[in-house]
Design a protein around this motif. Structure first.
Motif, PDB file in Angstrom:
ATOM      1  N   PHE A   9       0.834  -1.207   0.000  1.00 15.50           N
ATOM      2  CA  PHE A   9       0.000   0.000   0.000  1.00 15.50           C
ATOM      3  C   PHE A   9       0.864   1.251   0.000  1.00 15.50           C
ATOM      4  O   PHE A   9       0.604   2.210  -0.741  1.00 15.50           O
ATOM      5  CB  PHE A   9      -0.943   0.002   1.207  1.00 15.50           C
ATOM      6  CG  PHE A   9      -1.711   1.283   1.339  1.00 15.50           C
ATOM      7  CD1 PHE A   9      -2.844   1.504   0.579  1.00 15.50           C
ATOM      8  CD2 PHE A   9      -1.285   2.279   2.209  1.00 15.50           C
ATOM      9  CE1 PHE A   9      -3.545   2.695   0.677  1.00 15.50           C
ATOM     10  CE2 PHE A   9      -1.979   3.477   2.312  1.00 15.50           C
ATOM     11  CZ  PHE A   9      -3.120   3.675   1.554  1.00 15.50           C
ATOM     12  N   ARG A  10       1.910   1.276   0.823  1.00 16.95           N
ATOM     13  CA  ARG A  10       2.784   2.455   0.907  1.00 16.95           C
ATOM     14  C   ARG A  10       3.499   2.711  -0.419  1.00 16.95           C
ATOM     15  O   ARG A  10       3.709   3.874  -0.805  1.00 16.95           O
ATOM     16  CB  ARG A  10       3.795   2.327   2.040  1.00 16.95           C
ATOM     17  CG  ARG A  10       3.166   2.311   3.422  1.00 16.95           C
ATOM     18  CD  ARG A  10       2.487   3.621   3.765  1.00 16.95           C
ATOM     19  NE  ARG A  10       1.721   3.476   4.995  1.00 16.95           N
ATOM     20  CZ  ARG A  10       0.637   4.142   5.295  1.00 16.95           C
ATOM     21  NH1 ARG A  10       0.169   5.048   4.465  1.00 16.95           N
ATOM     22  NH2 ARG A  10       0.008   3.942   6.419  1.00 16.95           N
ATOM     23  N   GLU A  11       3.882   1.665  -1.136  1.00  8.40           N
ATOM     24  CA  GLU A  11       4.497   1.848  -2.455  1.00  8.40           C
ATOM     25  C   GLU A  11       3.509   2.486  -3.430  1.00  8.40           C
ATOM     26  O   GLU A  11       3.868   3.397  -4.182  1.00  8.40           O
ATOM     27  CB  GLU A  11       5.024   0.515  -3.006  1.00  8.40           C
ATOM     28  CG  GLU A  11       6.262   0.016  -2.307  1.00  8.40           C
ATOM     29  CD  GLU A  11       7.426   0.998  -2.376  1.00  8.40           C
ATOM     30  OE1 GLU A  11       7.683   1.573  -3.448  1.00  8.40           O
ATOM     31  OE2 GLU A  11       8.091   1.202  -1.337  1.00  8.40           O
ATOM     32  N   LEU A  12       2.280   2.011  -3.421  1.00 12.94           N
ATOM     33  CA  LEU A  12       1.248   2.601  -4.275  1.00 12.94           C
ATOM     34  C   LEU A  12       0.995   4.057  -3.881  1.00 12.94           C
ATOM     35  O   LEU A  12       0.835   4.924  -4.746  1.00 12.94           O
ATOM     36  CB  LEU A  12      -0.058   1.801  -4.169  1.00 12.94           C
ATOM     37  CG  LEU A  12      -0.029   0.371  -4.699  1.00 12.94           C
ATOM     38  CD1 LEU A  12      -1.333  -0.341  -4.363  1.00 12.94           C
ATOM     39  CD2 LEU A  12       0.235   0.351  -6.193  1.00 12.94           C
ATOM     40  N   GLU A  13       0.980   4.310  -2.581  1.00  8.60           N
ATOM     41  CA  GLU A  13       0.747   5.666  -2.082  1.00  8.60           C
ATOM     42  C   GLU A  13       1.864   6.607  -2.528  1.00  8.60           C
ATOM     43  O   GLU A  13       1.606   7.721  -2.986  1.00  8.60           O
ATOM     44  CB  GLU A  13       0.636   5.632  -0.559  1.00  8.60           C
ATOM     45  CG  GLU A  13       0.360   6.967   0.082  1.00  8.60           C
ATOM     46  CD  GLU A  13       0.208   6.837   1.579  1.00  8.60           C
ATOM     47  OE1 GLU A  13      -0.824   7.293   2.100  1.00  8.60           O
ATOM     48  OE2 GLU A  13       1.112   6.264   2.234  1.00  8.60           O
ATOM     49  N   LYS A  14       3.120   6.163  -2.406  1.00 10.60           N
ATOM     50  CA  LYS A  14       4.258   6.997  -2.827  1.00 10.60           C
ATOM     51  C   LYS A  14       4.145   7.361  -4.304  1.00 10.60           C
ATOM     52  O   LYS A  14       4.357   8.517  -4.685  1.00 10.60           O
ATOM     53  CB  LYS A  14       5.588   6.274  -2.580  1.00 10.60           C
ATOM     54  CG  LYS A  14       5.993   6.222  -1.129  1.00 10.60           C
ATOM     55  CD  LYS A  14       7.400   5.696  -0.985  1.00 10.60           C
ATOM     56  CE  LYS A  14       7.419   4.206  -0.914  1.00 10.60           C
ATOM     57  NZ  LYS A  14       8.739   3.658  -0.527  1.00 10.60           N
ATOM     58  N   ALA A  15       3.819   6.387  -5.127  1.00  3.51           N
ATOM     59  CA  ALA A  15       3.673   6.648  -6.565  1.00  3.51           C
ATOM     60  C   ALA A  15       2.534   7.623  -6.829  1.00  3.51           C
ATOM     61  O   ALA A  15       2.657   8.527  -7.664  1.00  3.51           O
ATOM     62  CB  ALA A  15       3.448   5.336  -7.316  1.00  3.51           C
ATOM     63  N   ALA A  16       1.438   7.467  -6.109  1.00  2.00           N
ATOM     64  CA  ALA A  16       0.291   8.360  -6.294  1.00  2.00           C
ATOM     65  C   ALA A  16       0.622   9.788  -5.869  1.00  2.00           C
ATOM     66  O   ALA A  16       0.230  10.754  -6.543  1.00  2.00           O
ATOM     67  CB  ALA A  16      -0.914   7.834  -5.511  1.00  2.00           C
TER      68      ALA A  16
END
Length: 124
Positions: A9-16
Motif C-alpha cells: 500500500f505504501r508503495e502505491l501511495e508513494k507513486a500516487a
C-alpha cells in the motif's frame, strides 16, 4: 489490496503522491501515512502544505475508528495515538500551516486555512 499488506500500500501511495504533485496544481488531500516516505516529504517542501490536526476524540466522532482502517483494527484509540506520536513530527516538518479541526465545521476549517494563507502571504 488489504491482503497485499501495508508495504505494498505504501508503495502505491508513494507513486500516487509523486504523480499527483507532478500533474495537479490545485488542492490535494493526502492520506495520513503519505509523509512517511522521505521522497514524498522532500516533494512537499516549499509548498503551502496545511496540516489539519485533530485529537483522538474528534477522530472517533468522525470515523468511529472502525473496520475501514486496517491499521486501527486492534485497540484503535491506542493505535491512533501511537500513529500520531510517530507522524505528528513529520506532519509539522512539511506543514507551513497547522489548523486545529476539533469542534469546527468544514466551513470554519476552510476559513481558518484561508486566513492563515492570507496572513502568510502564500501564492494562490
Amino acid at each position: 489490496f488489504v491482503e497485499d499488506g501495508e508495504p505494498h500500500f505504501r508503495e502505491l501511495e508513494k507513486a500516487a503522491v509523486r504523480e499527483a504533485l507532478a500533474v495537479h496544481s490545485g488542492v490535494l488531500a493526502l492520506g495520513g501515512g503519505a509523509v512517511l516516505d522521505p521522497v514524498s516529504r522532500a516533494l512537499l517542501a516549499g509548498l503551502p502544505v496545511v496540516y489539519l490536526s485533530l485529537e483522538v476524540d474528534e477522530a472517533v466522532r468522525r470515523n468511529g475508528l472502525g473496520q475501514a482502517r486496517p491499521l486501527l483494527a486492534v485497540n484503535p484509540r491506542r493505535t491512533w495515538r501511537e500513529l500520531m506520536e510517530a507522524r505528528r513530527p513529520l506532519y509539522t516538518e512539511v506543514a507551513r500551516i497547522v489548523v486545529a479541526t476539533d469542534d469546527r465545521t468544514p466551513d470554519e476549517v476552510a476559513d481558518a486555512i484561508l486566513d492563515a494563507l492570507e496572513l502568510k502571504d502564500y501564492p494562490a
